[in-house]
Design a protein around this motif. Structure first.
Motif, PDB file in Angstrom:
ATOM      1  N   PRO A 148      -9.083   4.699   0.725  1.00 48.18           N
ATOM      2  CA  PRO A 148      -9.866   3.471   0.927  1.00 48.18           C
ATOM      3  C   PRO A 148      -8.956   2.264   1.152  1.00 48.18           C
ATOM      4  CG  PRO A 148      -9.860   4.079  -1.387  1.00 48.18           C
ATOM      5  CD  PRO A 148      -9.208   5.211  -0.659  1.00 48.18           C
ATOM      6  N   ALA A 149      -9.473   1.279   1.871  1.00 48.80           N
ATOM      7  CA  ALA A 149      -8.716   0.038   2.065  1.00 48.80           C
ATOM      8  C   ALA A 149      -8.550  -0.659   0.713  1.00 48.80           C
ATOM      9  CB  ALA A 149      -9.450  -0.866   3.043  1.00 48.80           C
ATOM     10  N   TYR A 150      -7.313  -1.073   0.417  1.00 45.05           N
ATOM     11  CA  TYR A 150      -7.074  -1.703  -0.876  1.00 45.05           C
ATOM     12  C   TYR A 150      -6.142  -2.916  -0.806  1.00 45.05           C
ATOM     13  CZ  TYR A 150      -2.689   0.994  -0.808  1.00 45.05           C
ATOM     14  OH  TYR A 150      -1.472   1.543  -0.460  1.00 45.05           O
ATOM     15  N   ARG A 151      -5.695  -3.280   0.428  1.00 45.81           N
ATOM     16  CA  ARG A 151      -4.806  -4.424   0.577  1.00 45.81           C
ATOM     17  C   ARG A 151      -4.831  -4.895   2.025  1.00 45.81           C
ATOM     18  NH1 ARG A 151       1.330  -1.796   0.636  1.00 45.81           N
ATOM     19  NH2 ARG A 151       0.849   0.032   1.925  1.00 45.81           N
ATOM     20  N   ASP A 152      -4.204  -6.053   2.272  1.00 40.36           N
ATOM     21  CA  ASP A 152      -4.066  -6.532   3.647  1.00 40.36           C
ATOM     22  C   ASP A 152      -3.154  -5.591   4.421  1.00 40.36           C
ATOM     23  OD1 ASP A 152      -5.550  -8.682   2.812  1.00 40.36           O
ATOM     24  OD2 ASP A 152      -3.844 -10.069   2.676  1.00 40.36           O
ATOM     25  N   LEU A 153      -3.485  -5.392   5.688  1.00 40.09           N
ATOM     26  CA  LEU A 153      -2.642  -4.585   6.581  1.00 40.09           C
ATOM     27  C   LEU A 153      -1.969  -5.547   7.558  1.00 40.09           C
ATOM     28  CD1 LEU A 153      -5.278  -1.758   7.206  1.00 40.09           C
ATOM     29  CD2 LEU A 153      -3.164  -1.509   5.909  1.00 40.09           C
ATOM     30  N   ARG A 154      -0.640  -5.726   7.389  1.00 37.21           N
ATOM     31  CA  ARG A 154       0.059  -6.756   8.176  1.00 37.21           C
ATOM     32  C   ARG A 154       1.545  -6.434   8.253  1.00 37.21           C
ATOM     33  NH1 ARG A 154       2.768  -9.575   4.408  1.00 37.21           N
ATOM     34  NH2 ARG A 154       1.956  -9.578   2.268  1.00 37.21           N
ATOM     35  N   LEU A 155       2.207  -7.108   9.156  1.00 34.28           N
ATOM     36  CA  LEU A 155       3.650  -6.963   9.314  1.00 34.28           C
ATOM     37  C   LEU A 155       4.342  -7.430   8.038  1.00 34.28           C
ATOM     38  CD1 LEU A 155       5.683  -6.103  11.514  1.00 34.28           C
ATOM     39  CD2 LEU A 155       5.888  -8.522  12.144  1.00 34.28           C
ATOM     40  N   GLY A 156       5.331  -6.673   7.568  1.00 37.73           N
ATOM     41  CA  GLY A 156       6.070  -7.012   6.359  1.00 37.73           C
ATOM     42  C   GLY A 156       5.550  -6.342   5.105  1.00 37.73           C
ATOM     43  N   MET A 157       4.420  -5.650   5.185  1.00 38.58           N
ATOM     44  CA  MET A 157       3.882  -4.974   3.998  1.00 38.58           C
ATOM     45  C   MET A 157       4.728  -3.752   3.672  1.00 38.58           C
ATOM     46  SD  MET A 157       0.547  -3.067   5.696  1.00 38.58           S
ATOM     47  CE  MET A 157       0.020  -2.393   4.128  1.00 38.58           C
ATOM     48  N   THR A 158       4.656  -3.288   2.434  1.00 35.80           N
ATOM     49  CA  THR A 158       5.379  -2.084   2.053  1.00 35.80           C
ATOM     50  C   THR A 158       4.737  -0.857   2.686  1.00 35.80           C
ATOM     51  OG1 THR A 158       4.045  -1.891   0.049  1.00 35.80           O
ATOM     52  CG2 THR A 158       6.149  -3.062  -0.137  1.00 35.80           C
ATOM     53  N   ALA A 159       5.531   0.164   2.861  1.00 37.81           N
ATOM     54  CA  ALA A 159       5.033   1.393   3.487  1.00 37.81           C
ATOM     55  C   ALA A 159       3.980   2.056   2.610  1.00 37.81           C
ATOM     56  CB  ALA A 159       6.190   2.353   3.736  1.00 37.81           C
ATOM     57  N   GLY A 160       3.085   2.791   3.258  1.00 41.67           N
ATOM     58  CA  GLY A 160       2.040   3.478   2.502  1.00 41.67           C
ATOM     59  C   GLY A 160       1.146   4.307   3.388  1.00 41.67           C
ATOM     60  N   PRO A 161       0.347   5.214   2.785  1.00 41.67           N
ATOM     61  CA  PRO A 161      -0.539   6.088   3.576  1.00 41.67           C
ATOM     62  C   PRO A 161      -1.632   5.329   4.309  1.00 41.67           C
ATOM     63  CG  PRO A 161      -1.004   6.294   1.232  1.00 41.67           C
ATOM     64  CD  PRO A 161       0.248   5.490   1.339  1.00 41.67           C
ATOM     65  N   ASP A 162      -2.009   4.150   3.823  1.00 40.73           N
ATOM     66  CA  ASP A 162      -3.024   3.369   4.533  1.00 40.73           C
ATOM     67  C   ASP A 162      -2.516   2.897   5.883  1.00 40.73           C
ATOM     68  OD1 ASP A 162      -1.189   1.790   3.171  1.00 40.73           O
ATOM     69  OD2 ASP A 162      -2.631   0.231   2.652  1.00 40.73           O
ATOM     70  N   VAL A 163      -1.196   2.681   5.996  1.00 38.39           N
ATOM     71  CA  VAL A 163      -0.612   2.297   7.283  1.00 38.39           C
ATOM     72  C   VAL A 163      -0.693   3.467   8.256  1.00 38.39           C
ATOM     73  CG1 VAL A 163       1.458   1.486   8.468  1.00 38.39           C
ATOM     74  CG2 VAL A 163       0.918   0.647   6.168  1.00 38.39           C
ATOM     75  N   ARG A 164      -0.394   4.663   7.762  1.00 35.08           N
ATOM     76  CA  ARG A 164      -0.490   5.839   8.629  1.00 35.08           C
ATOM     77  C   ARG A 164      -1.922   6.006   9.149  1.00 35.08           C
ATOM     78  NH1 ARG A 164       2.511  10.473   9.250  1.00 35.08           N
ATOM     79  NH2 ARG A 164       3.882   9.861   7.529  1.00 35.08           N
ATOM     80  N   GLN A 165      -2.891   5.811   8.268  1.00 34.28           N
ATOM     81  CA  GLN A 165      -4.289   5.901   8.687  1.00 34.28           C
ATOM     82  C   GLN A 165      -4.595   4.898   9.787  1.00 34.28           C
ATOM     83  OE1 GLN A 165      -6.693   7.365   4.671  1.00 34.28           O
ATOM     84  NE2 GLN A 165      -6.766   5.232   5.253  1.00 34.28           N
ATOM     85  N   LEU A 166      -4.153   3.652   9.591  1.00 33.64           N
ATOM     86  CA  LEU A 166      -4.405   2.606  10.582  1.00 33.64           C
ATOM     87  C   LEU A 166      -3.800   2.984  11.918  1.00 33.64           C
ATOM     88  CD1 LEU A 166      -5.321  -0.224  11.472  1.00 33.64           C
ATOM     89  CD2 LEU A 166      -3.133  -1.089  10.575  1.00 33.64           C
ATOM     90  N   GLU A 167      -2.559   3.438  11.911  1.00 31.37           N
ATOM     91  CA  GLU A 167      -1.885   3.760  13.169  1.00 31.37           C
ATOM     92  C   GLU A 167      -2.544   4.946  13.879  1.00 31.37           C
ATOM     93  OE1 GLU A 167       2.574   2.014  12.230  1.00 31.37           O
ATOM     94  OE2 GLU A 167       2.188   4.146  11.884  1.00 31.37           O
ATOM     95  N   LYS A 168      -3.025   5.939  13.119  1.00 28.72           N
ATOM     96  CA  LYS A 168      -3.756   7.050  13.746  1.00 28.72           C
ATOM     97  C   LYS A 168      -4.999   6.539  14.466  1.00 28.72           C
ATOM     98  CE  LYS A 168      -2.463  10.965  10.785  1.00 28.72           C
ATOM     99  NZ  LYS A 168      -2.984  11.980   9.822  1.00 28.72           N
ATOM    100  N   ASN A 169      -5.709   5.614  13.837  1.00 23.85           N
ATOM    101  CA  ASN A 169      -6.910   5.055  14.445  1.00 23.85           C
ATOM    102  C   ASN A 169      -6.585   4.217  15.668  1.00 23.85           C
ATOM    103  OD1 ASN A 169      -9.598   5.414  12.724  1.00 23.85           O
ATOM    104  ND2 ASN A 169      -7.878   5.364  11.291  1.00 23.85           N
TER     105      ASN A 169
END
Length: 362
Positions: A113-134
């Protein structure tokens, strides 16, 4: 198991003559016996005796619906709910589920689930992978600059800006970032089951806006625990929907928790477990939800047995059953397993494959 053959095969009615008194009156008036009415003629056809496999199926009551339950809560700043997807509609990747203060909240696919802002400079995480797949799936990386991983890069931000441009945002608002609450992650496309808030009301962080399901059709049924021991995920079953031929399904899940409903006297009833069956309905089937259906579960199988149509069985005088051959001769048979879906029954008797037995004509 003794099959309830009487209700399947039916009974043979015999038309008897009129009473003796009426017959006598006819003789007195006419001087000759009253002629009996002709016996009704039943149109028949024939079907061959075969040798093969019979699968006996037990019927349970089930409910047709959609798999899963996904509550969607608002996570952005409080505001007035200005739009909401209609109940029964399907929302796919990138489309809006609802809008607050005219700002759409969009659906993306993913298990986290979304749990934080998705932006440049954020720490790496599985939510970023999800975003990039989409982003890649939505065609927002035409130059293939994104490496789908857990790091939000400049290429990721550029793709988000392209997406924001498609929304119609002015250049100043194309930030390349998605603040918490701008998107909702779900495993796949969602079917809106029930709105939880009304358009025009105020919603804030944590307030549930709607409840959704997946778009996958399933049947759920409560099966006695004594029957469930022989079932396993992956087993093939049949589902009967009113007005349609039986539909193949696959047993997906068997609950490990048994429940027992109380009867009218307050005593516990038969313990049951819930099973979930996945299926695909034929095109053109009505968009039914929470509709009653029948679930046919295999309870026994025999191979290399003699089979005749269920309709070929007739009661034998004195008890038991028989079939009538196309030659007019009767052969006594003993029924075994029966298959309501195929309309056949296992029999033992002086029959051989290829012989023709009489059945009612269609």
């Amino acid at each position: 198991m003794t099959a309830p053959w009487g209700r399947r095969v039916g009974t043979i009615a015999v038309v008897v003559g009129l009473g003796v008194g009426l017959a006598g009156a006819a003789m007195a008036v006419l001087g000759r016996p009253a002629s009996a009415p002709p016996a009704p003629q039943v149109s028949t056809g024939t079907a061959p005796v075969t040798r093969g496999t019979v699968v006996e199926r037990v019927r349970f009551a089930g409910t047709l619906g959609f798999d899963g339950s996904y509550p969607v809560a608002h996570q952005a700043a409080a505001g007035i709910l200005t739009a909401l997807a209609k109940a029964g509609s399907t929302v796919t990747r990138g489309a809006a589920l609802y809008a607050v203060a005219n700002q759409p909240v969009r659906l993306l696919y993913g298990a986290v689930p979304a749990y934080r802002d998705l932006r440049l400079g954020m720490t790496a995480g599985p939510d970023v992978r999800q975003l990039e797949k989409n982003i890649v799936a939505l065609g927002l990386d035409p130059g293939r600059c994104i490496t789908v991983d857990e790091t939000f890069t400049a290429a990721t931000a550029a793709a988000v800006r392209r997406w924001q441009a498609k929304w119609g945002l002015p250049a100043a608002q194309r930030t390349g970032a998605l603040p918490l609450g701008a998107v909702v992650f779900a495993p796949g496309a969602l079917r809106i089951a029930q709105p939880q808030a009304a358009v025009g009301t105020r919603v804030g962080p944590g307030i549930r806006v709607l409840t959704a399901t997946s778009t996958h059709r399933v049947v759920t049924a409560d099966i006695p625990t004594g029957r469930s021991g022989s079932l396993n995920p992956g087993d093939a079953v049949k589902v009967t929907v009113a007005g349609a031929a039986p539909v193949p399904g696959t047993l997906a899940r068997i609950s490990r928790v048994a429940t027992a409903q109380q009867d009218q006297n307050g005593q516990p009833g038969v313990a049951t477990v819930q099973v979930t069956v996945k299926l695909t309905l034929p095109s053109g089937t009505a968009d039914l939800d929470q509709a009653p259906v029948g679930l046919l579960v295999s309870s026994a199988t025999k191979q290399n047995v003699l089979l005749v149509p269920l309709a070929a069985l007739t009661p034998k005088p004195g008890g038991g059953f028989r079939v009538r051959l196309s030659t007019g001769d009767y052969v006594e048979v003993r029924p075994g397993l029966y298959d309501e879906v195929a309309g056949t029954v296992e029999v033992t008797g002086a029959l051989t494959p290829g012989q023709l037995v009489e059945v009612p004509a269609r």
